[in-house]
Write an enzyme that holds these catalytic residues in place. Structure first.
Site, PDB file in Angstrom:
ATOM      1  N   ASP A 240       0.413  -0.985   0.387  1.00  0.00           N
ATOM      2  CA  ASP A 240      -0.050  -0.120   0.671  1.00  0.00           C
ATOM      3  C   ASP A 240       0.889   1.333   0.169  1.00  0.00           C
ATOM      4  O   ASP A 240       1.939   1.138   0.782  1.00  0.00           O
ATOM      5  CB  ASP A 240      -0.795  -0.598   1.380  1.00  0.00           C
ATOM      6  CG  ASP A 240      -1.500   1.222   1.714  1.00  0.00           C
ATOM      7  OD1 ASP A 240      -2.462   1.429   0.291  1.00  0.00           O
ATOM      8  OD2 ASP A 240      -1.475   2.033   2.141  1.00  0.00           O
ATOM      9  N   GLU A 309       1.106  -0.399  -4.888  1.00  0.00           N
ATOM     10  CA  GLU A 309       0.610   0.720  -4.968  1.00  0.00           C
ATOM     11  C   GLU A 309       1.707   1.662  -5.030  1.00  0.00           C
ATOM     12  O   GLU A 309       1.955   2.281  -4.241  1.00  0.00           O
ATOM     13  CB  GLU A 309      -0.908   0.422  -4.626  1.00  0.00           C
ATOM     14  CG  GLU A 309      -1.642   1.186  -4.992  1.00  0.00           C
ATOM     15  CD  GLU A 309      -2.071   2.763  -3.649  1.00  0.00           C
ATOM     16  OE1 GLU A 309      -3.393   2.820  -3.524  1.00  0.00           O
ATOM     17  OE2 GLU A 309      -1.678   2.235  -2.420  1.00  0.00           O
TER      18      GLU A 309
END
Ligand code: CA
Ligand code: CA
Length: 640
Positions: A240, A309
């Site tokens: 993330d 990401e």
């Protein structure tokens, strides 16, 4: 030796010669081999299906999706043809940012289930051939994490776990944050901590303090988190917000962007000191090595992978794959260009450019990836229009490389834009306030999965679900789409089925705009029928002339057509070379079609069968010959 024996010997020699001629040549052998083993690792052509656990399936009627809910739907994923699923965070969390604020990286959020539920999930998935990828959230923890509490208290060993800084006094002697950095979710990125008498950095909500990755103890602690879940049997991680990991140590003000007049807005400054720092790449490479080492130590299981990401520039993303000195990083740096760089206004050239730029920049030997949706962005049907759902799934599934899809996209689920302020729970939407929340809320894309037309769309037995169900569930649901003769789900499934063909796994790729409205691409592979995908991105019906794009346009077979198409899968399309209008391909507004160009008049499957027959025939022939030689006592055959 009698003349009879000599004749038998000669026949045998002839048979041997014939046999060697019939045996697969080296190129044919490789062809046969590639039917089953095409040298592509499991993840390089996978369909990754993102599950938002809170909204997927509720097993115990509390209105919140959970692990047992996911377990109950694993057969559905297997039947759909999903390779791997990545789960948004399922770890212990106060749920300020719905799991992206983690208070214990090694335990399961109790409302989602227990560690034994998770183990059951991994085992059941493995039995069904589905891999589990976890969301790894390294940039920050929850402010309820033990580490943060200890760091705020300056407990020995934890002093530098987070990014702490003194404030500065303004002209009036009032304490101010150390600099002008803003949170991605609006407002200052600094929060005063009364206990420690210092500010801490939070690039997201103030309940998500940034971990200090310049501290080797933190790096070590997060490595242990990865190893903990690898030992539970996961196939890898989606990492993330990776480009937010590091900040400039001297904390300088960021320059103004000129894009916003609101000093508290994230767009107010250019994030040159808080994003995409070179240290990020080193950390990605460090995790890659950890995963590669783990795979090498546990060769009984398949390659453990990393997807990252980062909404970053093309050059940065390509360095994640592999840097200029050849050091490997992320297996799959998410390609968000179908989310960020094209929209319903884009024409065919924009789409072609969008695809080409990734492929041109990608270092050789890597797998491309295409992300069509996620929990942070409007759904495909809402972004491109509901008529585009099938065409976008065709694009996703037939481009070279990896497809990354979000739960519900197989049905063409739509954003539920009418969620009221009272029902809104997403942190940036709450921060934006009642007047502006709709502009930033991610709640509309996170509504419960629409399984059926039962109560709460079959998601939950609860009186109230954590987010409201989209009221269109009565018509728009999986059960209805499974029963219908034509549906988005059926198109999605047939695309995944088609994806198994070697030509879609390994075939060469070329793409062209045919007009402003239509683009086409083909996949070619020696000995296979070329696959052609034609997509109309305009809002009007288009008559498409394919004669310049393909070699022999008179022989086309429809493989996959959208729900509104007048073409049926399996139908022949005869397109003449005389360019008469009636013989052009007719594509309705926002529609796509997948075709094969017949070369041998035989389907690839049938050709594979014929090859198999030749192979079997050879085996029988050799066996017969050996038997004959044995019967006639080879040693007695004398050619003198
Ligand atoms: Ca539940
Ligand atoms: Ca950070």
């Amino acid at each position: 030796m009698s003349p009879g024996h000599q004749i038998i010997g000669a026949i045998q020699l002839l048979l041997l010669l014939l046999c060697s001629l019939l045996l697969p040549t080296p190129s044919m052998t490789s062809l046969l081999k590639t039917e089953t083993d095409d040298f592509i690792d499991w993840w390089q052509h996978a369909v990754f299906y993102q599950i938002y656990p809170r909204s997927f399936k509720d097993s115990n009627g509390d209105g919140i999706g959970d692990l047992q809910g996911i377990i109950s739907k694993l057969p559905y994923l297997a039947e759909t043809g999903i390779t791997a699923t990545w789960l948004s965070p399922i770890f212990q969390s106060p749920m300020v940012d719905f799991g992206y604020d983690i208070s214990d990286f090694k335990s399961i959020q109790s409302e989602y289930g227990s560690m034994s539920d998770f183990e059951e999930l991994v085992h059941t998935a493995a039995r069904l051939g589905i891999k589990i990828i976890l969301d790894f959230v390294p940039n920050h923890s929850s402010n309820q994490h033990e580490w943060f509490k200890k760091s705020a208290a300056r407990a020995a060993g934890f002093e530098d776990y987070y990014v702490w800084a003194d404030g500065q006094l303004d002209e009036l002697g009032v304490r101010q944050p150390p600099n002008n950095w803003q949170s991605v979710f609006y407002g200052s990125a600094w929060e005063w901590n009364e206990q420690r008498k210092q500010y801490y950095l939070h690039q997201f909500t103030k309940e998500q303090p940034d971990l200090n990755f310049r501290n080797p103890v933190v790096v070590q602690a997060m490595d242990e988190v990865l190893l903990f879940w690898l030992n539970k049997g996961v196939a890898g991680f989606r990492i993330d917000a990776v480009n937010h990991l590091f900040e400039n140590e001297t904390l300088p003000d960021e320059p103004l962007s000129g894009q916003s007049t609101d000093p508290l807005s994230y767009d107010y400054t250019k994030h040159i000191y808080t994003k995409d720092l070179p240290e990020v790449l080193s950390m990605v490479q460090h995790w890659r090595k950890l995963l590669d080492d783990y795979t090498a130590q546990h060769p009984e299981d398949s390659t453990r992978i990393m997807m990252t990401e980062a909404y970053a520039g093309l050059t940065e993303l390509m360095n994640y794959y592999e840097d200029s000195s050849g050091i490997m990083g992320s297996h799959l740096p998410f390609n968000f260009h179908f989310i960020t760089d094209v929209n319903r206004e884009s024409d065919a050239r924009d789409f072609v450019y969008n695809v080409e730029k990734w492929l041109i920049y990608m270092p050789r030997g890597h797998a491309a990836n295409w992300v069509i949706g996620n929990h942070d962005n409007p759904r495909v049907a809402s972004r491109f229009g509901s008529a585009s759902v099938d065409a976008m799934n065709m694009l996703l599934m037939t481009l070279p490389g990896v497809a990354v899809t979000y739960n519900g996209e197989e049905l063409g689920m739509e954003d539920y834009r009418d969620i009221s302020w009272k029902e809104t729970v997403d942190p940036p939407a709450r921060n934006a306030g009642e007047l502006k929340f709709k502009m930033v809320s991610r709640d509309p894309v996170r509504t419960p999965f629409q399984w059926s037309n039962a109560t709460n769309a079959g998601f939950s037995e609860a009186a109230k679900t954590w987010l409201p169900v989209h009221p269109n569930y009565l018509e728009m649901n999986l059960e209805a789409q499974q029963q219908a003769a034509k549906s988005h789900y059926r198109v999605y499934r047939s695309l995944i089925e088609l994806r198994k063909l070697p030509i879609l796994r390994r075939g060469k790729f070329s793409i062209e705009p045919l007009s402003r409205a239509v683009f086409a691409f083909k996949r070619t592979l020696k000995d296979y029928d070329t696959i052609i995908v034609v997509i109309n991105v305009s809002g009007k019906e288009q008559l498409v002339n394919l004669t310049d794009f393909i070699d022999r346009p008179q022989q086309l077979i429809v493989e996959v057509a959208g729900v509104d198409s007048s073409y049926e899968p399996g139908a022949f399309i005869f397109l003449a070379n005389n360019r008469s209008v009636s013989q052009q391909l007719r594509l309705s507004a926002s529609a796509g079609i997948v075709l094969t160009e017949k070369q041998w008049g035989m389907s690839p499957q049938r050709r594979a069968l014929v090859r198999q027959l030749i192979k079997s025939f050879n085996v029988v022939l050799v066996a017969l010959l050996m038997y004959n030689l044995w019967r006639h006592k080879w040693t007695k055959v004398n050619f003198n």
